[in-house]
Enzyme design. Structure first.
Site, PDB file in Angstrom:
ATOM      1  CD  GLU A 187      -4.048   4.249   2.478  1.00  0.00           C
ATOM      2  OE1 GLU A 187      -2.968   3.647   2.325  1.00  0.00           O
ATOM      3  OE2 GLU A 187      -4.802   4.534   1.533  1.00  0.00           O
ATOM      4  CE  LYS A 245      -3.659   0.411   2.507  1.00  0.00           C
ATOM      5  NZ  LYS A 245      -4.316   0.957   1.293  1.00  0.00           N
ATOM      6  N   GLY A 246       0.270   2.382  -0.453  1.00  0.00           N
ATOM      7  CA  GLY A 246       1.051   3.610  -0.460  1.00  0.00           C
ATOM      8  C   GLY A 246       1.211   4.194  -1.845  1.00  0.00           C
ATOM      9  N   GLY A 247       0.582   3.545  -2.829  1.00  0.00           N
ATOM     10  CA  GLY A 247       0.630   4.090  -4.190  1.00  0.00           C
ATOM     11  C   GLY A 247       0.050   5.495  -4.234  1.00  0.00           C
ATOM     12  N   GLY A 248      -0.881   5.728  -3.280  1.00  0.00           N
ATOM     13  CA  GLY A 248      -1.493   7.058  -3.199  1.00  0.00           C
ATOM     14  C   GLY A 248      -0.857   7.929  -2.113  1.00  0.00           C
TER      15      GLY A 248
HETATM   16  O1  DER Z   1      -2.191   4.399  -1.150  1.00  0.00           O
HETATM   17  C1  DER Z   1      -2.883   3.367  -1.002  1.00  0.00           C
HETATM   18  O2  DER Z   1      -2.464   2.337  -0.393  1.00  0.00           O
HETATM   19  C2  DER Z   1      -4.233   3.339  -1.658  1.00  0.00           C
HETATM   20  O3  DER Z   1      -5.069   2.445  -1.028  1.00  0.00           O
HETATM   21  C3  DER Z   1      -4.087   3.128  -3.114  1.00  0.00           C
HETATM   22  O4  DER Z   1      -2.790   2.813  -3.522  1.00  0.00           O
HETATM   23  C4  DER Z   1      -5.052   2.167  -3.767  1.00  0.00           C
HETATM   24  O5  DER Z   1      -5.130   2.633  -5.034  1.00  0.00           O
HETATM   25  P1  DER Z   1      -6.328   2.517  -6.059  1.00  0.00           P
HETATM   26  O6  DER Z   1      -7.558   2.110  -5.294  1.00  0.00           O
HETATM   27  O7  DER Z   1      -6.447   3.894  -6.629  1.00  0.00           O
HETATM   28  O8  DER Z   1      -5.851   1.494  -7.013  1.00  0.00           O
END
Ligand code: DER
Length: 237
Positions: free
Chosen positions: A111, A102-105
């Site tokens: 979280e 996680k952490g793409g955002g």
């Molecule tokens: O940052 C995170 O972990 C978010 O949950 C995210 O990366 C999930 O991304 P998506 O739902 O836009 O694919």
């Protein structure tokens, strides 16, 4: 269109299956999939949702809750001996043992705080996120939240333990310079070879303690905790 319809279907099913009318405290994650989770909750009977409080995991999440007309609350206001009933969130990759990247955002820190404050954590992820091992499909690296003053030293240590070209996440084109998180931190993305699972050890696969940069999920999570300056690790395991 297939991806969006999959995300929406997964989100609506998750709300149907896991948001019970008697629940009072609900965590809301970040990213694009959780947008559909909030949309599904906003469509429920207001007699039910008006009794619930919703807890954000960053600025985007807070806006989602407000814009849906749901009651916003903060984890620091939740009595310390009280857990959230459920938390919904997305993920960037999910392995065979349901470990997550996680952490793409760049919202991983809040979280993880909300997820670990909930009795039940519901991860909503479409087919693209499913992998046998973490790092198989998600090639951008493990997101790591770091104190700005420590970022260069953390980069060096990540290289020493086998990360291939870890780098500080840039804001381009949305922002000159590095991404700064809701907590005023920086994000390092640290690519590693796919992370091994316990069943690999059982089947005689060698390594998992960093030899040639090959780690197991648990060993790497433990090793990263010991790197000074890291505030949060985008491994949920
Ligand atoms: O940052 C995170 O972990 C978010 O949950 C995210 O990366 C999930 O991304 P998506 O739902 O836009 O694919």
């Amino acid at each position: 269109a297939l991806v969006e319809s999959s995300k929406k279907a997964a989100a609506y099913q998750a709300v149907k299956d896991y948001l019970k009318p008697e629940y009072r405290h609900v965590g809301i994650g970040s990213g694009s999939t959780v947008v559909y989770v909030v949309e599904a909750i906003a469509e429920l009977d207001r007699d039910i949702t008006s009794k619930m409080a919703f807890y954000p995991t960053g600025e985007q999440s807070r806006q989602l809750i407000l814009n849906a007309g749901l009651r916003l609350s903060y984890i620091e206001d939740l009595p310390i001996d009280r857990a959230l009933d459920v938390a919904f969130d997305g993920a960037d990759e999910v392995d065979d043992d349901l470990n997550l990247i996680k952490g793409g955002g760049a919202c991983l820190m809040q979280e993880k705080i909300v997820a670990t404050s909930a009795t039940k954590f519901v991860c909503v992820a479409d087919f693209r996120k499913i992998s046998p091992r973490l790092g198989t499909n998600w090639k951008k690296g493990i997101p790591i939240e770091v104190l700005p003053m420590a970022a260069e030293r953390v980069l060096l240590e990540l290289k020493e333990i086998g990360s291939q070209e870890p780098r500080i996440r840039s804001g381009l084109p949305g922002k000159a310079g590095p991404i700064v998180t809701d907590n005023g931190m920086l994000i390092i993305d640290a690519p590693f070879p796919p992370l091994l699972l316990p069943k690999d050890k059982e089947s005689g696969v060698k390594g998992g303690n960093g030899e040639d940069g090959v780690w197991s999920v648990d060993a790497l999570a433990q090793r990263l905790i010991n790197i000074v300056g890291i505030a949060e690790i985008g491994l949920f395991h």
